[in-house]
Structures are given as structure tokens and as C-alpha cells.
Design a protein around this motif. Structure first.
Motif: not given
Length: 130
Positions: A105-111
Motif C-alpha cells: 500500500x502506497x500513500x500517494x502515487x509511487x514514483x
């Protein structure tokens, strides 16, 4: 924004006293995972447990054990975990290796990185999931 990505969780369960060439086995697993470029590895020391020998090992004061359970946990993309499994074949002669699916789970979009392709990155820093 929260996003998720499928991954595999690799858990290596061994005894604290297990060694590989005079080095703690859990440490050898971590260092090989690092050399293999996996996203990360964590070692967790158990306070009580038993394995195939059926002997209960515990950290309770009156029955101190010198072989507490240890878990090495690694999470990364499926292809990276599966490519690492042969490394464990020679190392883990006693113990248990478990692979199960999970979601990161990532908060914000992964780079995104250059080697990620059209579907986006696997995470940060060189395409690894951290």
C-alpha cells in the motif's frame, strides 16, 4: 491518494542458533537479499515457538533458550522473490520458507523510474518496492 501493488512476501523461519559458515543464518539471508537487490529485509526475533523437533523454545526467564525462533521477512515483486528462492535452497536445511501473496500500500502515487515500463514503477529507488 492510496494505491496498491501486488507483491510476494517471503518469510524464512529458522532458529536463532542456526549458522552458515560460522555466521548467523538469518544474517546470511539478509546479506544475500541485499546483494540480490531485493527491496529490503527485516529480522524478527520470536519470544516462543517450536518447529519440526517439537521442542518449545522460549525467552521466559526460568527456561532461557539459546535457540529462539527468528523470522526474516522480505517483500518484493513476484519475479524478484522467485529469482531469489534458489539462494535459500542451500542455506535453509532446517527451518521453513514460506511465500505468500500480499499487497503493498502506497500513500500517494509511487514514483516512476526509467526501467519501469508503461505500467509505472514498482516503487522508489531504482524500481524496487520499499
Amino acid at each position: 491518494m492510496t494505491t496498491t501493488r501486488s507483491a510476494l512476501r517471503l518469510t524464512v523461519l529458522v532458529g536463532e542458533s542456526h549458522t552458515w559458515h560460522h555466521r548467523p543464518l538469518y544474517s546470511e539471508v539478509v546479506h544475500r537479499a541485499h546483494r540480490a537487490g531485493l527491496a529490503g529485509a527485516s529480522v524478527f526475533r520470536g519470544i516462543e515457538g517450536f518447529g519440526a523437533s517439537s521442542v518449545i523454545h522460549t525467552s521466559r526467564l526460568l527456561s532461557l533458550s539459546e535457540d529462539l525462533p527468528v523470522a526474516v521477512v522480505i517483500v518484493d515483486a513476484e519475479d524478484r522473490i522467485r529469482a531469489f528462492l534458489p539462494e535459500l535452497e542451500e542455506l535453509v536445511t532446517e527451518g521453513l520458507v514460506v511465500v505468500d501473496p500480499c499487497e503493498i500500500v502506497f500513500r500517494g502515487a509511487p514514483r516512476r523510474t526509467a526501467d519501469d515500463g508503461p505500467e509505472g514503477g514498482r516503487g522508489e529507488e531504482g524500481g524496487h518496492t520499499r
